[in-house]
Scaffold this active site. Structure first.
Site: not given
Length: 338
Positions: A139, A141, A291, A296
């Site tokens: 994942d 960000e 988030h 995540d």
């Protein structure tokens, strides 16, 4: 100054990640000898647990690890409790993988001889595809939704085979202001710290980590992410391009978004976000940080495990639905022509 590094992001008060109870990992991080020559300036956290095994741990050789000395930064560290092994059993986890020497030699020869070899077809036709493919959940960000102007500011990945050093997690310095810290809680000050690597420093670390976890040298790796096709993979492609690097040809990607949408539609819902899916499957996210990349990844690992069980999906089924960087490029070209 060179040496094994382990500057855990969990040590930073402003960005500690609280893992899910069922995914508590040992916070004392170790690095394999593959990372021994990296510079201490890269604030990358490699960590894992012997107890967390969403997929059955395979019997492969692991190089000896170096346990780095604790840093003198004055930031506190903490030990987490052992987690309970998952009781979900399915095709991804059944039995320990023992790739025979014949499989290793034939597959390695195929993968290294030419990049145009139809690797997916050969793996799908093999007796046990799970022996040949290394699977990861990852994942990111970012500073925004647009991959043309946005940059990655956090990256996390977990090897689904479990074992020691199965996670890699770090903040990334984008060399710019972070305008959307209200979404993920990552501020400009956090990514501008001296120990946070830039993407051109992090990519070689990531590639070494993947190579150290591959089942067979040169064999395909499958990277799983939620909304991978429209978000995560295009951002990765952009970052690799900015660093004048190419995503390895042996990397395949799987998007859990369409799979989640299909499953939730069958259950009378149109919501298929991580939050909706975790609620549907009864996954506890009380201690999860919304988030944030590692949080995540932990949630998606649990969701992916449950979905593959409920939908009776095999490794071969997942591979059939996977895609490569070239597929994303062709899709973009098709949209431009339209």
């Amino acid at each position: 100054m060179t040496g094994a590094i382990c500057i855990s992001l969990m040590q930073l008060r402003s960005c500690r990640i609280q893992p899910l109870p069922c995914f508590r990992s040992a916070c004392v991080s170790c690095l394999s000898h593959n990372f021994h020559k990296l510079r201490c300036s890269h604030g990358v956290c490699v960590r894992g647990s012997n107890n967390f095994e969403p997929f059955q741990q395979r019997k492969v050789h692991r190089p000896p690890v170096l346990r780095p000395k604790s840093t003198e930064s004055g930031l506190r560290t903490r030990d987490s409790t052992k987690s309970e092994a998952s009781n979900v059993r399915h095709e991804f986890m059944d039995g320990q993988v023992q790739a025979s020497s014949n499989i290793v030699s034939s597959v390695s020869s195929c993968f290294t001889s030419t990049q145009f070899c139809d690797a997916k077809r050969q793996i799908l036709e093999s007796q046990d595809p799970k022996q040949l493919v290394s699977m990861f959940v990852f994942d990111i960000e970012t500073t925004g939704f647009c991959r043309e102007t946005g940059r990655i500011i956090e990256f996390a990945i977990r090897d689904l085979s479990g074992g020691k050093n199965n996670c890699l997690h770090t903040l990334i310095n984008p060399d710019r202001h972070v305008p959307n810290s209200h979404i993920h809680g990552i501020s400009t000050a956090m990514v501008n710290q001296p120990g946070v690597p830039r993407m051109n420093d992090f990519i070689p670390i990531l590639l070494r980590f993947i190579r150290s976890r591959q089942r067979i040298p040169g064999s395909p790796c499958l990277f799983i992410s939620h909304n991978a096709r429209c978000f995560d993979v295009p951002f990765l492609m952009k970052e690799f391009s900015l660093c004048s690097m190419d995503i390895p040809y042996s990397y395949w990607f799987f998007d859990t978004g369409p799979l989640g949408r299909e499953w939730m539609k069958l259950n009378g819902s149109r919501q298929y976000s991580l939050q909706a899916l975790s609620k549907h499957f009864g996954i506890d996210t009380t201690n999860a940080t919304a988030h944030r990349a590692m949080s995540d990844v932990n949630i998606l690992t649990a969701i992916f495990e449950r979905m593959t069980v409920e939908m009776k999906l095999t490794v071969a089924d997942i591979l059939e639905k996977s895609f490569k960087v070239s597929d994303v490029i062709n899709l973009v070209k098709t949209k431009k022509k339209g």
